[in-house]
Design an enzyme around this catalytic site. Structure first.
Site, PDB file in Angstrom:
ATOM      1  CG  ASP A 213     -93.976  35.289  49.777  1.00  0.00           C
ATOM      2  OD1 ASP A 213     -94.910  34.819  50.044  1.00  0.00           O
ATOM      3  OD2 ASP A 213     -93.781  36.461  49.153  1.00  0.00           O
ATOM      4  CD  GLU A 267     -74.353  23.277  49.075  1.00  0.00           C
ATOM      5  OE1 GLU A 267     -74.385  23.615  50.001  1.00  0.00           O
ATOM      6  OE2 GLU A 267     -74.322  23.759  47.940  1.00  0.00           O
TER       7      GLU A 267
HETATM    8  C1  GLC Z   1     -97.472  36.005  49.413  1.00  0.00           C
HETATM    9  C2  GLC Z   1     -97.690  36.065  50.725  1.00  0.00           C
HETATM   10  C3  GLC Z   1     -98.481  37.255  51.257  1.00  0.00           C
HETATM   11  C4  GLC Z   1     -97.853  38.587  50.638  1.00  0.00           C
HETATM   12  C5  GLC Z   1     -97.437  38.412  49.410  1.00  0.00           C
HETATM   13  C6  GLC Z   1     -96.188  39.304  48.808  1.00  0.00           C
HETATM   14  O1  GLC Z   1     -98.422  35.711  48.821  1.00  0.00           O
HETATM   15  O2  GLC Z   1     -98.371  35.021  51.304  1.00  0.00           O
HETATM   16  O3  GLC Z   1     -98.724  37.387  52.582  1.00  0.00           O
HETATM   17  O4  GLC Z   1     -98.530  39.635  50.721  1.00  0.00           O
HETATM   18  O5  GLC Z   1     -96.727  37.001  48.851  1.00  0.00           O
HETATM   19  O6  GLC Z   1     -94.811  38.975  49.611  1.00  0.00           O
END
Ligand code: GLC
Length: 557
Positions: A213, A267
């Protein structure tokens, strides 16, 4: 814990992801086994046979970790557990075992830019003094102004409002998203080490890969004095400098973090894999995807590209070139949990653009009028085009049912923090997160017996999986047929354009893949001649030897 084997068919195949179809599950909206109105891990397990039958290679789960749900689970309170509302670690292990049995790989979402404010480290930081080591895991600073009453910089939160929140002792902490999502300080070795532990924790449990993310946000320029952005407040990829000089996003130093992650992935046997969610200029995507970092980086270009042959062809060429540069393959994405579903995007008049789609959502889907039949026709054509491209296709839950965006959710039902943080100016992402319809009849259309955390709209049952199964004309059967064929058709990673420039101008995209596979997408309003060869599959009915408007066909020479 002993390392579980990944007993999926081609077990030793370290390159399984290069041309995989990955199905994204948003767990709270997928299937609810315990009837509390929220989807859960046992719900996922119960539906894995459906996904195996659909023909996907892997499943990526959006966050299922303990969370206060300030941002739908992307505010993680504990990276190494399952939210009790969604199940237990035992449930998770059972899910992996069942996935193994069915030949499916599991990928999980890692959220490293920020934790939840309920994370034990952030709670410790709040009760610790300014300057303490507990605060040094996050980004705390004194404010500006005579009494420190102003935020340390002008940085905005991606969800609206300032990116700083003040704590009772007067310091401020950084959050590039909601205040409940404090940003980690990745200059701190303790943070780096803890994420290595998390990656090993899930890898040891049999997870094959990770979706990372906000991968482009971890490294920040925190040298004093912190730099204001001035007029350059936009975080859109094209607004970012192309030399890594932004104080917050896509800085060169972020790559050192992922080289460390690669050492952890290696790993394992086969090595674990990751895909970066990096909203960067396409020309800066390659390092994230390189073999000594994550392996792949999302290409989100289809989300903003009009379904027109010239623009699509450019987008495809650019994405393939950048993937090649990285030694990776490209990804293809038509929908995910952050955007308006593509069956609805394509239902809007051509040329409305991203802001037009947002504006449409704000009117509850009334203005401008959407042509859902045309939208679905275009969505089917786009899907067959996407599934024929070299690289990995990421399919978002429900797109295989042709689900539209639920644009008319009542504002009192909205959960996305964007709605509140934008002062009611941006409706947010709930409309693509409405729980799935599995059955026409029955409580909550088979989602679960105990309600649905976002209301399902009238008519939702007509999209149900059990209505579509076995109906050759349905979207579900189109996906099933395409994924079945794709297994045999995919050979190498090459694509050859077959059409002329004049064809592209007429709205046609024609290419071939190894082994005589022809793909022709007619993105125009008029029928055209079919390409040579035997027809394998088409996204809509053919009329004799003509390919109708807004239809894609696969043939075999
Ligand atoms: C990413 C995710 C989204 C979230 C953001 C903050 O863009 O896809 O859903 O709100 O990160 O974590």
């Amino acid at each position: 814990m002993p390392q579980r084997p990944l007993s999926v068919g081609t077990n030793a195949d370290a390159d399984w992801w290069r041309q995989a179809v990955v199905y994204q599950i948003y767990p709270r909206s997928f299937a609810d086994a315990d009837g509390d109105g929220i989807g859960d891990i046992r719900g996922v397990t119960s539906r894995l046979p459906y996904l195996a039958d659909l023909g996907v290679d892997a499943v990526w789960l959006s966050p299922f970790y303990p969370s206060e749900l300030a941002d739908g689970g992307y505010d993680v309170a504990d990276y190494r557990d399952v939210d009790p509302r969604l199940g237990t670690l035992d449930d998770f292990d059972e899910m992996v075992t069942e996935a193994d049995r069915l030949g499916l790989r599991i990928m999980v979402d890692i959220v490293p830019n920020h934790s939840s404010d309920q994370h034990v480290w952030f709670q410790e930081a709040l009760s610790a003094a300014p300057g303490s080591s507990a605060r040094a895991r996050y980004v705390f600073r004194d404010g500006r102004g005579r009494h420190g009453e102003l935020p340390p910089t002008d940085w905005p939160s991606s969800f609206g409002g300032p990116a700083w929140t003040r704590v009772p002792d007067g310091q401020w902490y950084l959050h590039l998203y909601a205040p409940e999502q404090p940003d980690f300080n990745w200059d701190n070795p303790e943070v780096r080490e803890d994420f290595h532990t998390t990656l090993r924790f899930w890898s040891d449990r049999g997870v094959a890969g990770f979706r990372v993310d906000v991968a482009h946000g971890l490294s920040k320029d925190l040298a004093e004095p912190l730099r204001d952005l001035g007029h350059a407040l936009s975080y859109q990829p094209d607004a970012l400098p192309d030399d890594g000089s932004h104080p917050l996003w896509d800085r060169d130093a972020v790559h050192d973090i992922y080289r460390g992650w690669r050492r952890v992935f290696d790993e394992y046997q086969p090595p674990r894999f990751a895909v970066a969610e990096a909203w960067v200029r396409s020309s800066r995507r390659a390092p994230y995807a390189s073999a000594d970092e994550l392996g792949q980086a999302f290409n989100f270009d289809f989300l903003n590209t009009p379904l027109c042959a010239g623009a699509m062809r450019d987008t495809i060429d650019t994405a393939l070139a950048h993937a090649r540069e990285a030694g990776a393959t490209s990804t293809w994405v038509l929908s995910n949990h952050d955007v308006v579903r593509h069956a609805s995007r394509y239902a809007l008049p051509a040329g409305v653009g991203k802001s037009g789609v947002e504006a449409w959502l704000m009117t509850g889907g009334r203005e401008p009028a959407a042509d859902l039949n045309l939208g679905l026709r275009k969505a089917r054509a786009a899907t067959l085009l996407m599934l024929a491209l070299p690289g990995s296709a990421y399919v978002y839950q429900g797109e295989e049912l042709g689900l539209p965006e639920v644009a008319d959710l009542r504002t009192e039902d909205l959960q996305d923090p964007i709605w509140v943080r934008s002062g009611g100016r941006v409706k947010g992402r709930d409309g693509c997160r409405v729980p799935l319809p599995w059955t026409r009849e029955g409580a909550n259309h088979g989602f679960g017996s105990g309600g649905s955390w976002l209301p399902q709209p009238a008519g939702w049952g007509s999209y149900a999986a059990d209505v579509q199964a076995g109906d050759k004309e349905s979207v579900l059967e189109l996906y099933r047929a395409a994924l079945r064929l794709r297994r045999d058709l995919v050979t190498d990673e090459a694509l050859e354009w077959a059409g002329t420039d004049a064809d592209t101008e007429r709205g046609l995209l024609h290419f071939t893949r190894g082994g005589g596979w022809h793909v022709l997408a007619n993105l125009s309003d008029a029928p055209v001649a079919l390409p040579e060869g035997t027809v394998l599959l088409s996204s809509g009915a053919l009329s004799q030897d003509r390919l109708p408007a807004w239809t894609t066909v696969w043939t075999h020479a």
